[in-house]
Scaffold this motif. Structure first.
Motif, short mmCIF file in Angstrom:
data_model
loop_
_atom_site.label_atom_id
_atom_site.label_comp_id
_atom_site.label_asym_id
_atom_site.label_seq_id
_atom_site.Cartn_x
_atom_site.Cartn_y
_atom_site.Cartn_z
N MET A 277 30.89 8.07 24.11
CA MET A 277 31.78 9.14 23.65
C MET A 277 32.94 9.30 24.62
SD MET A 277 30.77 13.18 23.34
CE MET A 277 32.02 14.45 23.41
N SER A 278 34.12 9.61 24.06
CA SER A 278 35.29 9.87 24.89
C SER A 278 36.10 11.02 24.31
CB SER A 278 36.17 8.62 25.00
OG SER A 278 36.74 8.30 23.75
N VAL A 279 36.91 11.63 25.16
CA VAL A 279 37.81 12.71 24.74
C VAL A 279 39.19 12.46 25.33
CG1 VAL A 279 36.00 14.46 24.52
CG2 VAL A 279 37.11 14.11 26.74
N PHE A 280 40.20 13.09 24.74
CA PHE A 280 41.54 13.00 25.33
C PHE A 280 41.75 14.19 26.23
CE2 PHE A 280 46.11 13.21 25.72
CZ PHE A 280 46.45 11.87 25.85
N ASN A 281 42.09 13.92 27.49
CA ASN A 281 42.28 14.97 28.51
C ASN A 281 43.76 15.37 28.51
OD1 ASN A 281 42.42 16.61 30.74
ND2 ASN A 281 41.27 15.25 32.08
N ASN A 282 44.04 16.61 28.10
CA ASN A 282 45.40 17.13 28.02
C ASN A 282 45.83 17.89 29.27
OD1 ASN A 282 46.37 16.66 25.06
ND2 ASN A 282 44.27 17.40 24.87
N GLU A 283 45.00 17.83 30.33
CA GLU A 283 45.38 18.55 31.55
C GLU A 283 46.65 17.95 32.15
OE1 GLU A 283 41.88 18.09 33.92
OE2 GLU A 283 41.05 20.02 33.29
N GLU A 284 47.41 18.80 32.85
CA GLU A 284 48.65 18.35 33.48
C GLU A 284 48.34 17.23 34.49
OE1 GLU A 284 52.43 20.19 36.02
OE2 GLU A 284 50.88 21.52 35.21
N GLY A 285 49.07 16.14 34.39
CA GLY A 285 48.86 15.02 35.29
C GLY A 285 47.83 14.03 34.78
N ALA A 286 47.11 14.37 33.70
CA ALA A 286 46.10 13.46 33.14
C ALA A 286 46.65 12.76 31.91
CB ALA A 286 44.82 14.22 32.81
N ASN A 287 46.62 13.44 30.76
CA ASN A 287 47.14 12.88 29.51
C ASN A 287 46.60 11.47 29.24
OD1 ASN A 287 48.82 15.08 28.68
ND2 ASN A 287 50.24 14.51 30.31
N ARG A 288 45.29 11.36 29.22
CA ARG A 288 44.66 10.06 28.97
C ARG A 288 43.28 10.26 28.34
NH1 ARG A 288 44.62 10.69 34.63
NH2 ARG A 288 42.53 11.10 35.49
N ALA B 271 35.68 17.88 16.70
CA ALA B 271 34.71 18.72 17.41
C ALA B 271 35.34 19.46 18.59
CB ALA B 271 33.55 17.87 17.90
N HIS B 272 34.65 20.53 19.00
CA HIS B 272 35.05 21.30 20.19
C HIS B 272 33.80 21.69 20.98
CE1 HIS B 272 37.56 23.66 22.76
NE2 HIS B 272 37.01 24.81 22.42
N ALA B 273 32.82 20.79 20.99
CA ALA B 273 31.50 21.11 21.52
C ALA B 273 31.48 21.30 23.03
CB ALA B 273 30.50 20.03 21.13
N LEU B 274 32.44 20.73 23.76
CA LEU B 274 32.46 20.88 25.21
C LEU B 274 33.07 22.21 25.65
CD1 LEU B 274 33.41 17.27 26.37
CD2 LEU B 274 31.15 18.29 26.11
N LYS B 275 33.60 22.97 24.70
CA LYS B 275 34.08 24.34 24.95
C LYS B 275 35.20 24.41 25.98
CE LYS B 275 30.54 25.35 22.31
NZ LYS B 275 30.73 25.49 20.86
N TYR B 276 36.08 23.40 25.97
CA TYR B 276 37.22 23.39 26.89
C TYR B 276 38.45 22.91 26.12
CZ TYR B 276 40.07 22.41 31.05
OH TYR B 276 41.08 22.39 31.98
N ASP B 277 39.46 23.78 26.01
CA ASP B 277 40.60 23.52 25.13
C ASP B 277 41.43 22.30 25.54
OD1 ASP B 277 39.90 25.66 23.58
OD2 ASP B 277 41.26 27.07 24.56
N LYS B 278 41.38 21.90 26.80
CA LYS B 278 42.18 20.77 27.27
C LYS B 278 41.57 19.42 26.86
CE LYS B 278 45.40 23.08 29.41
NZ LYS B 278 46.83 23.02 28.98
N LEU B 279 40.34 19.44 26.37
CA LEU B 279 39.69 18.21 25.92
C LEU B 279 39.67 18.19 24.40
CD1 LEU B 279 36.67 18.10 28.40
CD2 LEU B 279 38.93 17.05 28.66
N THR B 280 40.39 17.24 23.81
CA THR B 280 40.54 17.19 22.36
C THR B 280 40.33 15.76 21.85
OG1 THR B 280 42.93 16.79 22.57
CG2 THR B 280 42.21 19.09 22.41
#
Length: 214
Positions: free
Chosen positions: A135-146, A84-93
């Protein structure tokens, strides 16, 4: 805690139906127990979820035939689609988890066709939906990666549907229904305390169950 609350409310609804059947009408009250599942996962923002299934208890009375009113309580699990991509933010996968909903509300019914041993009934309703997000997502933002959790607030939905009832005995029917549900108030959604795209519970559903007269 929510599961205990669901069970308690369900028992109260069933007991009330048995004890107070026929309060606003000379006709008996009707208590239905149904299973419910999704037929279409592509409506609106519903692409957040891959499958949906649950159950509902409802009680209704025919106060002025062919019109009836009723109360209903449900519980459903909405499994999150990992693509899914329902939160409309590319850094959350890589979405994961599920969302538990507990809708409770009222409905108005109209008996469209009334034969000796079967009926076709139309329904329009409004429900307040309690939401418990796992529900959870993987945060790909710099410094997060979790992996991080996503919170979803409660919602309000309306629904319309049609139901076919077939008599098995004098006081017992089987039923099948088809309906459509959409948002009156979509659920506010937050990640890391920030507001994201709201979650929609738009849905096309199928119901199967049994109904008892009291």
């Amino acid at each position: 805690m929510m599961k205990k609350t669901i069970g308690l409310i369900g028992v109260v609804v069933m007991c009330a139906g048995v004890a107070f059947g026929g309060m606003i009408s000379e006709d008996p009250g009707e208590l239905a127990i149904v299973g419910q599942g999704s037929l279409d996962a592509g409506l609106g923002d519903y692409e957040l979820f891959s499958t949906t299934y649950g159950a509902q208890i409802s009680y209704r009375e025919w106060f002025r035939f062919p019109w009836a009113v009723g109360l209903n309580l449900g519980v459903a699990q909405w499994d999150v689609d990992h693509k899914a991509h329902a939160l409309k933010y590319d850094k959350l996968t890589n979405y994961r988890g599920d969302v538990l909903t507990v809708p409770i509300g009222a409905a108005l019914y109209f008996n469209l066709m009334n034969w000796d041993n079967w009926n076709v009934i139309l329904e329009a309703g409004l429900q307040y939906v309690f939401v418990d997000s796992n529900m959870s997502v993987f945060n790909n933002e710099e410094g997060a990666n979790r992996r991080e959790s996503v919170s979803i607030d409660n919602a309000v939905v309306w629904n319309v549907g049609a139901e076919y009832n077939y008599m098995l005995t004098e006081n017992m029917f089987v039923l099948a229904g088809l309906g459509y549900q959409n948002d009156v108030m979509a659920a506010k959604t937050k990640h890391a305390g920030l507001s994201m795209h709201k979650t929609s519970f738009e849905n096309i559903y199928l119901r199967l169950g049994v109904q008892f007269l009291f």
